[in-house]
Scaffold this active site. Structure first.
Site, PDB file in Angstrom:
ATOM      1  N   CYS A   1     -14.726   0.863   5.015  1.00  0.00           N
ATOM      2  CA  CYS A   1     -13.658   0.138   4.325  1.00  0.00           C
ATOM      3  C   CYS A   1     -13.411   0.735   2.949  1.00  0.00           C
ATOM      4  O   CYS A   1     -14.360   0.997   2.207  1.00  0.00           O
ATOM      5  CB  CYS A   1     -14.064  -1.327   4.134  1.00  0.00           C
TER       6      CYS A   1
ATOM      7  N   CYS B   1       0.821  -1.217   0.000  1.00  0.00           N
ATOM      8  CA  CYS B   1       0.000   0.000   0.000  1.00  0.00           C
ATOM      9  C   CYS B   1       0.850   1.261   0.000  1.00  0.00           C
ATOM     10  O   CYS B   1       0.346   2.357  -0.261  1.00  0.00           O
ATOM     11  CB  CYS B   1      -0.896   0.034   1.218  1.00  0.00           C
TER      12      CYS B   1
ATOM     13  N   HIS C   1      -8.204   2.562  -3.903  1.00  0.00           N
ATOM     14  CA  HIS C   1      -6.848   2.246  -3.438  1.00  0.00           C
ATOM     15  C   HIS C   1      -6.162   1.212  -4.329  1.00  0.00           C
ATOM     16  O   HIS C   1      -6.060   0.046  -3.950  1.00  0.00           O
ATOM     17  CB  HIS C   1      -6.937   1.765  -1.977  1.00  0.00           C
TER      18      HIS C   1
ATOM     19  N   ILE D   1     -11.690  -2.157  -3.484  1.00  0.00           N
ATOM     20  CA  ILE D   1     -10.686  -2.670  -4.427  1.00  0.00           C
ATOM     21  C   ILE D   1     -10.752  -1.765  -5.656  1.00  0.00           C
ATOM     22  O   ILE D   1     -11.848  -1.431  -6.116  1.00  0.00           O
ATOM     23  CB  ILE D   1     -11.021  -4.116  -4.841  1.00  0.00           C
TER      24      ILE D   1
END
Ligand SMILES: [Zn+2]
Lengths: 162, 390
Positions: free
Chosen positions: B211, B87, B338, B214
């Protein structure tokens, strides 16, 4: 066994898709950990020079760089600090939701974040005792010369002490 | 040699559930980056760093940097390599490009990063996440996907400090609202507190909007030595002032504490010291809001508020426009999505725009900006500080 889209891989083992570690002597120098697991023992390596007990077990002491390490037994019963229950997004290979995890104080050795099996939703609470639970996983078809030998494997989770 | 280093261009592809391949997105990001500053030409670039974590797993491609170079018209001569720290791959590449330019090993380096994460069958990307933590010891416990980890962090932070579900919801409401103004964000629809509080449960106490998703996409940024930067841009110069990157553990059993992130405190201290600034000097920050609880803890461990006060700090609007330190002004991970290797670069681009004064939602007179990433099982932290002065 069939592999849609990549027919040449039909029946082939792919280490790059294996969720568990290799456990044979040929592919892992800490293979005794898994031999001990089969006996219901939870072990790690202890440094003969400085006394450090690193986890995961290893071949080099990270504290004093000694390679003189002995296998020692750690406790197999711990106390739950906190619980999580994954209700959506459980990864392939980990059963039906919820996937239960707990932070487990292993009698002061380490606080492990581990999978809890044989446990109903809402059953486990902070303060509860859990114990080591060892189970069989898929063996690896490993080439040994011209032969392909099935290497048996196990892995561990924890389960409630009833 | 010890030179000042500037950021002179940046752009990103559209992020989200995208049609296309990894190499398509790298081309789109490069185009957006070149368009941001037409004075920079590929021939000016003497180094290329490519940040990507899942290139081998979801695109079956190693040796990525020369491939990307070929596609975006760059012929590097000082460095051409890939950088991976999951990340934080993008900000890691920025740190390395900064160090190369500062020390005279390169003059103008493009840093690009991104991922193609959606595969023809969705299970594969989730399954591949088993490689993101310690595969043998944490992945094998079903901890590849991060929600259980951050749910555990949230539960303990709530227990220790009284943080509430409402505080978590406030973070997602703010970051989703900011993403509305970002044309490249994955989510461009604001959500209400009611929606955030009533969202589908993932791992209690975390619900859907707690959250980040994807994401497919890429981003690119160009760093240059100050002297080169003065030739290659007519916009206000933005400098990298200092950086820090720290790791104190990897496997979950070796985490010192779950609610105070020691490695973040170390990385932040390094970056503040090298940049000669303090937390109170930061005008705008992009922090790693992979989950709402992350942003709350980051406010504390970056020193923007007292330990344990992250929840009320967010609830008071201190991380919103007009507050002490506007955070994730472009939507953050919760709004933008992300694509691992792209995130640190996206953060750098937004800070560059804020300090140049041309952000979509401008923080008035922003002079010092900060980016932060966490990576893996909260196992490494990366901080970069930018300024209008060197
Ligand atoms: Zn030792």
């Amino acid at each position: 066994m069939s592999t849609p889209g990549i027919s040449v891989l039909d029946g082939k083992y792919m280490v790059t898709m294996d969720m568990f570690p290799q456990q044979s002597r040929e592919f892992n120098q800490i293979y005794p950990f898994f031999e001990h697991l089969k006996e219901g023992r939870f072990t790690t390596t202890k440094c003969r020079e400085c006394g450090a007990e690193p986890f995961p077990p290893r071949v080099l002491c990270p504290e004093c760089l000694s390679t003189n390490l002995d296998w020692i037994d750690w406790p197999t019963v711990g106390t739950v600090v906190e619980v999580t229950e994954e209700v959506v997004g459980v990864p392939l290979g980990f059963g039906k939701p919820p996937l239960v995890h707990a932070l487990v104080d292993l009698q002061g050795k380490r606080t492990f974040f581990v999978r809890i099996i044989n446990c109903r939703e809402g059953e486990l609470k902070p303060g509860d005792q859990v114990k080591l639970a060892v189970f069989d996983i898929d063996p690896v078809p490993q080439e040994m010369g011209r032969e392909v030998v099935m290497v048996p494997r196990v892995f561990y989770a924890f389960e409630p002490v009833k | 040699m010890d030179r000042n280093v500037c950021v002179i261009a940046g752009g990103m592809s559209k992020w989200g559930v995208r049609e296309g391949s990894q190499r398509d997105f790298f081309q789109e990001a490069a185009k957006a980056c070149y368009d941001d500053n037409p004075l920079v030409k590929p021939k000016d670039i003497d180094g290329l760093l490519v940040a990507s974590a899942y290139t081998e797993r979801t695109s079956y491609q190693t040796h990525l940097a020369p491939l990307v170079a070929e596609y975006i018209g760059v012929k590097p001569k000082n460095v051409c390599a890939r950088v991976e720290l999951l990340c934080a791959s993008g900000s890691s590449a920025i740190i390395l490009a900064f160090a190369m330019i500062k020390s005279g090993q390169a003059d103008v380096v493009m840093v690009t990063g991104g991922e193609k994460l959606y595969t023809p069958q969705k299970w594969e990307v989730f399954y591949s996440e088993l490689a993101s933590v310690d595969h043998d010891w944490d992945g094998s416990q079903g901890l590849g996907l991060p929600p259980p980890v951050f749910a555990m962090v949230a539960k303990q932070h709530m227990k220790q400090y009284g943080t509430k579900k409402e505080h978590l919801a406030q973070v997602s409401v703010k970051n989703r609202r900011n993403a509305v103004h970002n044309p490249n964000a994955q989510f461009r629809k604001a959500i209400t507190m009611e929606e955030a509080m009533a969202a589908r449960m993932i791992v209690p106490p975390l619900t859907l909007f707690d959250c980040c998703p994807i994401t497919d996409g890429a981003a690119a940024i160009i760093l240059a030595a100050e002297e080169k930067a003065k030739e290659l841009t007519d916009r206000p110069l933005v400098y990298i002032r200092g950086t820090g990157q720290a790791s104190v553990n990897n496997m979950s059993a070796n985490m010192p504490t779950w609610t105070t992130w020691e490695a973040l405190k170390i990385a932040a201290k390094q970056a503040y010291t090298k940049s000669r600034v303090e937390p109170k000097d930061i005008d705008v920050a992009m922090t790693h809001d992979c989950f709402t609880i992350s942003e709350i803890i980051e406010m504390e461990d970056l020193g923007f508020c007292e330990k344990g006060e992250g929840g009320p700090f967010v609830a008071d609007g201190q991380t919103d426009f007009g507050g002490k330190v506007p955070v994730n002004t472009d939507g953050g991970l919760l709004g933008c999505g992300h694509p691992f290797g792209g995130t640190g670069i996206r953060q750098g681009i937004e800070v560059m725009k804020q300090l140049r004064g041309d952000a979509a939602q401008q923080v008035p007179n922003a002079a010092i900006g900060l980016t932060h990433n966490l990576s893996g099982f909260i196992a490494a932290h990366t901080v970069v500080i930018y300024g209008r002065e060197p």
